[in-house]
Design a protein around this motif. Structure first.
Motif, PDB file in Angstrom:
ATOM      1  N   UNK A   1       0.822  -1.256  -0.079  1.00  0.00           N
ATOM      2  CA  UNK A   1       0.002   0.164   0.131  1.00  0.00           C
ATOM      3  C   UNK A   1       0.793   1.525   0.154  1.00  0.00           C
ATOM      4  N   UNK A   2       2.121   1.126   0.046  1.00  0.00           N
ATOM      5  CA  UNK A   2       2.985   2.198   0.132  1.00  0.00           C
ATOM      6  C   UNK A   2       3.249   2.925   1.507  1.00  0.00           C
ATOM      7  N   UNK A   3       2.964   2.361   2.531  1.00  0.00           N
ATOM      8  CA  UNK A   3       3.328   2.770   4.115  1.00  0.00           C
ATOM      9  C   UNK A   3       4.234   2.546   4.521  1.00  0.00           C
ATOM     10  N   UNK A   4       4.840   1.293   4.214  1.00  0.00           N
ATOM     11  CA  UNK A   4       6.140   0.903   4.710  1.00  0.00           C
ATOM     12  C   UNK A   4       7.163   0.585   3.548  1.00  0.00           C
ATOM     13  N   UNK A   5       8.373   0.262   4.034  1.00  0.00           N
ATOM     14  CA  UNK A   5       9.491   0.022   3.192  1.00  0.00           C
ATOM     15  C   UNK A   5      10.342  -1.106   3.981  1.00  0.00           C
ATOM     16  N   UNK A   6      10.680  -2.200   3.424  1.00  0.00           N
ATOM     17  CA  UNK A   6      11.842  -3.158   4.117  1.00  0.00           C
ATOM     18  C   UNK A   6      13.196  -3.076   3.353  1.00  0.00           C
ATOM     19  N   UNK A   7      13.993  -2.731   4.308  1.00  0.00           N
ATOM     20  CA  UNK A   7      15.242  -2.702   3.990  1.00  0.00           C
ATOM     21  C   UNK A   7      16.314  -3.272   4.760  1.00  0.00           C
ATOM     22  N   UNK A   8      17.457  -3.715   4.357  1.00  0.00           N
ATOM     23  CA  UNK A   8      18.513  -4.219   5.034  1.00  0.00           C
ATOM     24  C   UNK A   8      18.885  -3.577   6.238  1.00  0.00           C
ATOM     25  N   UNK A   9      19.089  -4.181   7.275  1.00  0.00           N
ATOM     26  CA  UNK A   9      19.441  -3.437   8.435  1.00  0.00           C
ATOM     27  C   UNK A   9      20.767  -2.875   8.389  1.00  0.00           C
ATOM     28  N   UNK A  10      20.994  -1.670   8.942  1.00  0.00           N
ATOM     29  CA  UNK A  10      22.366  -1.050   8.788  1.00  0.00           C
ATOM     30  C   UNK A  10      23.363  -1.690   9.663  1.00  0.00           C
ATOM     31  N   UNK A  11      22.931  -2.316  10.635  1.00  0.00           N
ATOM     32  CA  UNK A  11      23.797  -2.982  11.869  1.00  0.00           C
ATOM     33  C   UNK A  11      24.050  -4.232  11.338  1.00  0.00           C
ATOM     34  N   UNK A  12      23.170  -4.994  10.785  1.00  0.00           N
ATOM     35  CA  UNK A  12      23.332  -6.452  10.059  1.00  0.00           C
ATOM     36  C   UNK A  12      22.672  -6.741   8.788  1.00  0.00           C
ATOM     37  N   UNK A  13      23.272  -6.727   7.858  1.00  0.00           N
ATOM     38  CA  UNK A  13      22.738  -6.657   6.512  1.00  0.00           C
ATOM     39  C   UNK A  13      21.910  -7.861   6.150  1.00  0.00           C
ATOM     40  N   UNK A  14      21.993  -9.006   7.045  1.00  0.00           N
ATOM     41  CA  UNK A  14      21.205 -10.207   6.902  1.00  0.00           C
ATOM     42  C   UNK A  14      19.630  -9.941   7.532  1.00  0.00           C
ATOM     43  N   UNK A  15      19.519  -9.024   8.330  1.00  0.00           N
ATOM     44  CA  UNK A  15      17.978  -8.688   9.061  1.00  0.00           C
ATOM     45  C   UNK A  15      17.560  -7.463   8.092  1.00  0.00           C
ATOM     46  N   UNK A  16      16.075  -7.797   8.050  1.00  0.00           N
ATOM     47  CA  UNK A  16      15.606  -6.597   7.332  1.00  0.00           C
ATOM     48  C   UNK A  16      14.598  -6.024   8.343  1.00  0.00           C
ATOM     49  N   UNK A  17      14.408  -4.533   8.186  1.00  0.00           N
ATOM     50  CA  UNK A  17      14.022  -3.995   9.017  1.00  0.00           C
ATOM     51  C   UNK A  17      12.645  -3.050   8.334  1.00  0.00           C
ATOM     52  N   UNK A  18      11.656  -2.784   8.692  1.00  0.00           N
ATOM     53  CA  UNK A  18      10.554  -2.140   8.221  1.00  0.00           C
ATOM     54  C   UNK A  18      10.718  -0.521   8.728  1.00  0.00           C
ATOM     55  N   UNK A  19      10.364   0.449   7.896  1.00  0.00           N
ATOM     56  CA  UNK A  19      10.436   1.872   8.206  1.00  0.00           C
ATOM     57  C   UNK A  19       9.126   2.645   7.664  1.00  0.00           C
ATOM     58  N   UNK A  20       8.652   3.500   7.867  1.00  0.00           N
ATOM     59  CA  UNK A  20       7.517   4.267   7.469  1.00  0.00           C
ATOM     60  C   UNK A  20       8.099   5.036   6.025  1.00  0.00           C
ATOM     61  N   UNK A  21       7.227   5.053   5.164  1.00  0.00           N
ATOM     62  CA  UNK A  21       7.356   6.019   3.997  1.00  0.00           C
ATOM     63  C   UNK A  21       6.779   7.512   4.308  1.00  0.00           C
ATOM     64  N   UNK A  22       7.054   8.232   3.438  1.00  0.00           N
ATOM     65  CA  UNK A  22       6.370   9.631   3.641  1.00  0.00           C
ATOM     66  C   UNK A  22       5.031   9.520   3.683  1.00  0.00           C
ATOM     67  N   UNK A  23       4.419   8.474   2.905  1.00  0.00           N
ATOM     68  CA  UNK A  23       3.038   8.279   2.841  1.00  0.00           C
ATOM     69  C   UNK A  23       2.529   7.655   4.115  1.00  0.00           C
ATOM     70  N   UNK A  24       3.320   6.729   4.565  1.00  0.00           N
ATOM     71  CA  UNK A  24       2.913   6.133   5.902  1.00  0.00           C
ATOM     72  C   UNK A  24       2.852   7.061   6.973  1.00  0.00           C
ATOM     73  N   UNK A  25       3.898   8.043   7.060  1.00  0.00           N
ATOM     74  CA  UNK A  25       4.063   8.850   8.028  1.00  0.00           C
ATOM     75  C   UNK A  25       2.929   9.764   8.156  1.00  0.00           C
ATOM     76  N   UNK A  26       2.670  10.303   6.678  1.00  0.00           N
ATOM     77  CA  UNK A  26       1.514  11.301   6.678  1.00  0.00           C
ATOM     78  C   UNK A  26       0.163  10.639   7.165  1.00  0.00           C
ATOM     79  N   UNK A  27      -0.210   9.328   6.780  1.00  0.00           N
ATOM     80  CA  UNK A  27      -1.213   8.827   7.077  1.00  0.00           C
ATOM     81  C   UNK A  27      -1.316   8.494   8.903  1.00  0.00           C
ATOM     82  N   UNK A  28      -0.167   8.096   9.362  1.00  0.00           N
ATOM     83  CA  UNK A  28      -0.289   7.785  10.748  1.00  0.00           C
ATOM     84  C   UNK A  28      -0.402   9.366  11.496  1.00  0.00           C
ATOM     85  N   UNK A  29       0.353  10.409  10.792  1.00  0.00           N
ATOM     86  CA  UNK A  29      -0.369  11.544  11.578  1.00  0.00           C
ATOM     87  C   UNK A  29      -1.558  12.074  11.379  1.00  0.00           C
ATOM     88  N   UNK A  30      -2.245  11.546  10.431  1.00  0.00           N
ATOM     89  CA  UNK A  30      -3.583  12.039  10.352  1.00  0.00           C
ATOM     90  C   UNK A  30      -4.451  11.119  11.370  1.00  0.00           C
TER      91      UNK A  30
END
Length: 112
Positions: free
Chosen positions: A43-72
C-alpha cells in the motif's frame, strides 16, 4: 494502521522494526505480522530494507505516505479524545495523560 503504529513505536524506542519485533509489539505470530507488513508495504506505507547494523536482517520503516497517514490517524485520535473529555479540566487531562504514560512505560519495562 496497526502495523504502521507498531513500526513507529518500535523505532521511537530505538528498537529495530523487524518482523519478529512487530509481531511481539502487536501481540500476534510472526506469520501474521509478516502478512500485515507485506500489505502495508504494497500500500506504500512501509518499506523493508536491510539493517544498517546487520545486513542479514530486514527492518521496516515508514514511508512519507505512511508517516502522513499515521499523523492523520493521530490527529483523529486526538479529536475523539477531545470529544470524550469535553468538560475536563486541564489538570484532569494532564493527570490522565501522565497515568497512561506511566502504564505504557511500565508495560515496556516488564518486557525487558
Amino acid at each position: 494502521m496497526l502495523v504502521s503504529e507498531a513500526v513507529h513505536c518500535l523505532t521511537e524506542r530505538g528498537i529495530s522494526a523487524t518482523v519478529n519485533a512487530v509481531a511481539h509489539e502487536i501481540g500476534i505470530d510472526q506469520s501474521g505480522a509478516s502478512r500485515l507488513i507485506k500489505s502495508a508495504t504494497s500500500a506504500g506505507y512501509l518499506v523493508m530494507e536491510a539493517s544498517a547494523a546487520d545486513g542479514r536482517r530486514r527492518e521496516a520503516s515508514l514511508t512519507p505516505a505512511g508517516r502522513s497517514t499515521l499523523n492523520q490517524a493521530h490527529r483523529w485520535q486526538e479529536e475523539v479524545f477531545d470529544q470524550l473529555a469535553a468538560g475536563w479540566s486541564e489538570q484532569r487531562r494532564r493527570e490522565f495523560q501522565q497515568a497512561m504514560t506511566d502504564l505504557m512505560d511500565r508495560s515496556y519495562a516488564t518486557e525487558a
